[in-house]
Design a protein around this motif. Structure first.
Motif, PDB file in Angstrom:
ATOM      1  N   MET A  12      62.366  20.922 -38.431  1.00 45.71           N
ATOM      2  CA  MET A  12      63.051  19.916 -39.258  1.00 45.71           C
ATOM      3  C   MET A  12      64.547  20.238 -39.327  1.00 45.71           C
ATOM      4  O   MET A  12      65.373  19.351 -39.461  1.00 45.71           O
ATOM      5  N   ALA A  13      64.864  21.523 -39.224  1.00 44.42           N
ATOM      6  CA  ALA A  13      66.270  21.927 -39.286  1.00 44.42           C
ATOM      7  C   ALA A  13      66.962  21.804 -37.932  1.00 44.42           C
ATOM      8  O   ALA A  13      68.099  21.345 -37.845  1.00 44.42           O
ATOM      9  N   THR A  14      66.263  22.196 -36.872  1.00 45.48           N
ATOM     10  CA  THR A  14      66.931  22.326 -35.569  1.00 45.48           C
ATOM     11  C   THR A  14      66.560  21.242 -34.561  1.00 45.48           C
ATOM     12  O   THR A  14      67.258  21.048 -33.573  1.00 45.48           O
ATOM     13  N   GLY A  15      65.415  20.568 -34.783  1.00 43.37           N
ATOM     14  CA  GLY A  15      64.945  19.600 -33.793  1.00 43.37           C
ATOM     15  C   GLY A  15      64.393  20.269 -32.551  1.00 43.37           C
ATOM     16  O   GLY A  15      64.183  19.631 -31.526  1.00 43.37           O
ATOM     17  N   GLU A  16      64.146  21.589 -32.671  1.00 47.23           N
ATOM     18  CA  GLU A  16      63.638  22.331 -31.516  1.00 47.23           C
ATOM     19  C   GLU A  16      62.449  23.192 -31.894  1.00 47.23           C
ATOM     20  O   GLU A  16      62.222  23.482 -33.060  1.00 47.23           O
TER      21      GLU A  16
END
Ligand code: SF4
Lengths: 421, 166
Positions: A148-152
């Motif tokens: 949710m923070a990094t998209g990774e």
């Protein structure tokens, strides 16, 4: 060297031309999913990372489905945490009670998971979306918080096992659920550990999208990282009207490498029942013997779709549930529920003496809406029959498809549809 | 740092419902979860387990749901490490992500008996059975995952990255 669908999707999301099994990659996520059990931990972890915003508020789905409508105060608090997070970050895909559904029925229906995408979900049955030709895998809450923070997400590229189901000699009442129970019975609950399961063959192609979703759903029950189907005309017809983003169709190359190939013939497969306490204890319902049941559950992310309800209704029409049995029917989403009403299926269930509920995971995980007492036995269209899964540690769960569950509800013991029709 | 404790043995295919039953998942408070850790597999476990003890199990440990509550409950009740013949994959990544030491060793899983005194060498590559005077090798951890463990889990790893990126 050719690549499998799984390898192609992972390569594309890691910004690479190719990847090989065993490599660790950091891949871009198209959608990240959480539910009322897993999201609260993910949110706490997200907040520790030190970023202020989510990577993309349109690419997160939060679904309160496990203990909802809230079964107790603690569940209510968990959902509240999730709802407030969704409001604070203006998450587009938060689904409130009354508009929700069981996550793995809901997301494909809403066009939020598409062919060629990489989906992660803090729920083990996220592998369901492989039915659409996506790479979809279950992860933990910390992974979700990080995504949710990094998209990774970090992933190990899995080896692929190919499951070929040939033939056209389908026996009556055999469904996707019977195929997957049969396959797990053959390869075991760790038969695909850390690996991808790719389903192909004439029989698999003949399955509807619903049947494929059911099969991909249980890939995790063989220990697989993901289950996947090559997208075809049926896939396109299913996603075309729902998709809100462009998508890509990938197929395995001719020269793709598989760690193992299993071949089965659909003509050998009968309606199945998996005995307690592992999904691999599958056998034909005809060989079940006399097993009395107290409860039957038709629903869940495995078999809560309209085709499943139709199969159950076809067996239950003008019949009565056995006096000693509680039959609980749970449509997977509000849309499916409404469709079942319009088609008269709900009427059939209620006239037969079943309880019909608003969408919820409920009994599938022993949460609410049908928890078992000590010594009780249930036949269930869900995906896990671990000891204690549906209630008391000394209760028993027999997994089956909707037709067998309905027939068993009528008979009061494990039974195939042919025995009651 | 080496780790030392008593072995608690479990069979193959211990699922997450056995580690922490779903009926307790209406909370994510680690202490409440720890009170029910492994209770369906061994009701005496939550009460009798001591800090530093080691869970030893057969194949496919942690199969089933993705609930991080499972490794969390194990870690919070004081267990120092889990040794198994093999792990289910979501449990495996969750354990790394939250910083719970896990070691894959089919040999250890076969040889260790309940109550054996074990010592895990620093780095987690070797398991010593002090009761039986035996040693077992564990599968090596890929460098990237060792980095996550060294940071105390995925969040620590990312915090560092966020800081480094300015
Ligand atoms: S229906 Fe059951 S298996 Fe599916 S998401 Fe809900 S609890 Fe999990």
């Amino acid at each position: 060297m050719g690549m499998t669908i799984t390898e192609k999707i992972l390569a594309a999301h890691a910004g690479r031309d190719r990847v090989s099994p065993g490599e660790l990659i950091e891949a871009r996520v198209d959608l990240a999913l959480g539910n009322d059990i897993t999201a609260p931990i993910a949110i706490a972890e997200f907040e520790k990372i030190g970023v202020k915003e989510v990577f993309d508020r349109h690419r997160i789905a939060l679904v309160p489905d496990h203990f909802t409508p809230n079964k107790d105060i603690r569940s209510a608090e968990q959902v509240k945490t999730m709802r407030q997070f969704a409001q604070r970050h203006e998450i587009t895909h938060y689904f409130e009670v009354g508009r929700m559904g069981i996550e793995h029925c809901l997301l494909p229906q809403e066009g939020l998971v598409l062919p060629g995408e990489l989906i992660i979900g803090a729920d083990s049955h996220t592998c369901t979306y492989g039915a659409l030709g996506a790479f979809a895998t279950g992860v933990g809450s910390t992974d979700l918080g990080a995504a949710m923070a990094t998209g990774e997400i970090w992933l190990r590229v899995p080896e692929t096992i190919k499951i070929v189901i040939r033939g056209t000699g389908w026996k009556r009442w055999v469904s996707g659920k019977d195929l997957i129970l049969y396959v797990i019975g053959k390869i075991g609950v760790d038969g695909a550990l850390y690996r991808a399961l790719e389903f192909t063959g004439e029989a698999v192609e003949a399955l509807s999208m619903e049947g494929r979703l059911t099969m991909a759903n249980m890939a995790i029950e063989a220990g697989a990282k993901n289950g996947i189907f090559a997208p075809d005309d049926k896939t396109e017809a299913y996603v075309k009207e729902r998709a809100r983003r462009p998508y890509r169709l990938y197929c395995s190359d001719e020269g793709a490498r598989y760690s193992e190939v299993y071949e089965f013939d659909v003509g050998d497969i009968e309606p199945q029942v998996a005995f307690p306490h592992l999904p691999e204890n599958a056998r034909p319902v005809g060989e079940a013997g006399a097993v009395q049941i107290d409860q039957a559950v038709i629903g869940s992310c495995t078999n809560g779709r309209i085709e499943d309800l139709r199969a159950a209704a076809a067996v239950l029409k003008n019949k009565k549930v056995h006096p000693g049995v509680r039959l609980i029917v749970i449509p997977g989403t509000q849309e499916i529920y409404l469709q079942a009403l319009k088609e008269g299926l709900v009427e059939i269930f209620i006239e037969a003496g079943a309880a019909v509920s608003t969408p919820t995971c409920g009994p599938c995980l022993g949460g609410h809406m049908g928890v078992l007492a000590r010594g009780e036995r249930a036949v269930s269209t869900t995906n896990r029959n671990f000891a204690g899964r549906m209630g008391h540690p000394q209760s028993e769960i027999y997994l089956s498809g909707p037709a067998v569950a309905a027939a068993s509800a009528i008979s009061g013991r494990l039974a195939g549809p042919e025995e009651v029709l | 740092m080496s780790m030392r404790g008593k072995a608690w043995t479990f069979k193959d295919d211990i699922d997450t419902d056995a580690i922490i039953p779903a009926r307790y998942l209406n909370t994510s408070d680690p202490e409440s979860l720890a009170r029910h850790c492994m209770e369906d597999a061994d009701p005496s476990f939550p009460e009798k387990v001591r800090p530093g003890d080691i869970i030893v199990a057969g194949k496919n440990f942690g199969c089933g749901s993705s609930r991080e509550h499972a490794p969390l409950a194990i870690k919070t009740c004081g267990v120092g490490a889990v040794v198994a013949a093999s792990f289910a994959r979501i449990f495996y990544r969750n354990a790394f992500n939250i910083g719970l030491a896990i070691l894959e060793s089919p040999e250890a899983a076969k040889r260790i008996r309940a109550g054996d005194e074990l010592e895990i060498a620093p780095g987690g590559g070797l398991i010593r059975n002090l009761t039986r005077g035996e040693e077992y090798a564990a599968t090596a951890i890929p460098p990237f995952m060792a980095e996550i463990l060294a940071a105390g889990g995925l969040i620590g790893y990312l915090q560092k990255k966020v800081k480094d990126d300015g």
